[in-house]
Write a protein that holds these residues in place. Structure first.
Motif, mmCIF file in Angstrom:
data_model
loop_
_atom_site.group_PDB
_atom_site.id
_atom_site.type_symbol
_atom_site.label_atom_id
_atom_site.label_comp_id
_atom_site.label_asym_id
_atom_site.label_seq_id
_atom_site.Cartn_x
_atom_site.Cartn_y
_atom_site.Cartn_z
ATOM 1 N N GLY A 80 0.913 -1.162 -0.036
ATOM 2 C CA GLY A 80 -0.063 0.013 0.049
ATOM 3 C C GLY A 80 0.962 1.216 -0.097
ATOM 4 O O GLY A 80 2.072 1.356 0.769
ATOM 5 N N CYS A 81 0.455 2.267 -0.719
ATOM 6 C CA CYS A 81 1.158 3.470 -1.037
ATOM 7 C C CYS A 81 0.304 4.632 -1.016
ATOM 8 O O CYS A 81 -0.852 4.659 -1.686
ATOM 9 C CB CYS A 81 1.860 3.407 -2.028
ATOM 10 N N ILE A 82 0.488 5.667 -0.060
ATOM 11 C CA ILE A 82 -0.190 6.819 -0.444
ATOM 12 C C ILE A 82 0.755 7.881 -0.856
ATOM 13 O O ILE A 82 1.876 8.359 -0.389
ATOM 14 C CB ILE A 82 -0.795 7.301 1.221
ATOM 15 N N ASN A 83 0.204 8.634 -1.894
ATOM 16 C CA ASN A 83 1.107 9.483 -2.565
ATOM 17 C C ASN A 83 0.696 11.054 -2.324
ATOM 18 O O ASN A 83 -0.335 11.223 -1.920
ATOM 19 C CB ASN A 83 1.064 9.323 -4.221
ATOM 20 N N GLN A 134 -3.800 10.137 -3.503
ATOM 21 C CA GLN A 134 -4.216 8.821 -4.041
ATOM 22 C C GLN A 134 -3.589 7.550 -3.224
ATOM 23 O O GLN A 134 -2.424 7.998 -2.819
ATOM 24 C CB GLN A 134 -4.272 8.644 -5.386
ATOM 25 N N MET A 135 -4.367 6.597 -2.747
ATOM 26 C CA MET A 135 -3.820 5.357 -2.279
ATOM 27 C C MET A 135 -3.599 4.281 -3.500
ATOM 28 O O MET A 135 -4.605 4.014 -4.137
ATOM 29 C CB MET A 135 -4.772 5.012 -1.157
ATOM 30 N N HIS A 136 -2.569 3.799 -3.507
ATOM 31 C CA HIS A 136 -2.396 2.705 -4.648
ATOM 32 C C HIS A 136 -2.078 1.548 -3.795
ATOM 33 O O HIS A 136 -1.295 1.455 -2.931
ATOM 34 C CB HIS A 136 -1.025 3.104 -5.348
ATOM 35 N N ALA A 149 -7.384 9.003 -1.398
ATOM 36 C CA ALA A 149 -7.224 8.955 0.180
ATOM 37 C C ALA A 149 -8.018 10.442 0.727
ATOM 38 O O ALA A 149 -9.051 11.130 0.324
ATOM 39 C CB ALA A 149 -5.938 9.062 0.526
ATOM 40 N N GLN A 163 0.038 12.299 4.481
ATOM 41 C CA GLN A 163 -0.981 11.212 4.954
ATOM 42 C C GLN A 163 -0.080 9.939 5.257
ATOM 43 O O GLN A 163 1.075 9.936 4.639
ATOM 44 C CB GLN A 163 -2.105 11.151 3.813
ATOM 45 N N MET A 189 -0.489 5.549 6.576
ATOM 46 C CA MET A 189 -1.460 4.570 6.338
ATOM 47 C C MET A 189 -0.810 3.188 7.294
ATOM 48 O O MET A 189 0.370 3.144 7.240
ATOM 49 C CB MET A 189 -1.692 4.045 5.045
ATOM 50 N N THR A 200 -5.814 4.859 7.716
ATOM 51 C CA THR A 200 -5.225 6.163 7.314
ATOM 52 C C THR A 200 -5.383 7.461 8.147
ATOM 53 O O THR A 200 -6.390 7.478 8.568
ATOM 54 C CB THR A 200 -5.639 6.314 5.765
ATOM 55 N N TYR A 258 -10.405 1.781 5.380
ATOM 56 C CA TYR A 258 -10.677 1.133 4.075
ATOM 57 C C TYR A 258 -10.746 -0.441 3.982
ATOM 58 O O TYR A 258 -9.852 -0.872 4.988
ATOM 59 C CB TYR A 258 -10.018 1.628 2.964
#
Length: 124
Positions: free
Chosen positions: A23-26, A30-32, A47, A54, A56, A67, A81
């Motif tokens: 998981g990655c928040i940029n 957006q969360m990928h 996100a 941010q 997570m 998050t 989520y």
């Protein structure tokens, strides 16, 4: 897995409990979720809407992600989520306050407690 397609620097990256998803928040808010066995992004969702960093964390092996971030109005908030359901919106989202200090979080998986802290602040 190609991270170059996200076109934004990451704020936070975490592997899930069994290492099957990253998981990655940029910075693009957006969360990928990446599957390391597949070259494409597994899931992309919005996100928090604010401009502050941010964070997570995966909640054990439940498939849920917690998050923390800020809203469009600079209100600090947290959200949960569920990766097994609809990722377009959180299953729980709650505003905390309007403090401007950056938030950090730590998940204690043994006791299943999430700690949300202020940078430089005395409170948890």
């Amino acid at each position: 897995m190609d991270y170059q397609k996200s076109n934004s620097a990451p704020w936070c990256m975490r592997w899930n409990y069994d290492g099957s998803l990253l998981g990655c928040i940029n910075k693009n808010k957006q969360m990928h979720l990446y599957d390391p066995r597949s070259p494409d992004t597994a899931i992309v969702t919005n996100a928090h809407g604010g401009t502050k960093p941010q964070r997570m964390s995966w909640i054990r092996d439940s498939g849920k992600i917690l998050t923390v971030g800020t809203s469009e109005f600079n209100e600090r908030e947290w959200a949960v989520y569920d990766t097994r359901g609809d990722m377009s919106k959180p299953i729980v989202q709650q505003k905390l306050d309007k403090n401007t200090a950056p938030m950090h979080m730590h998940y204690d998986s043994a006791n299943e407690i999430m700690f949300i802290m202020n940078k430089g602040g005395p409170s948890l």
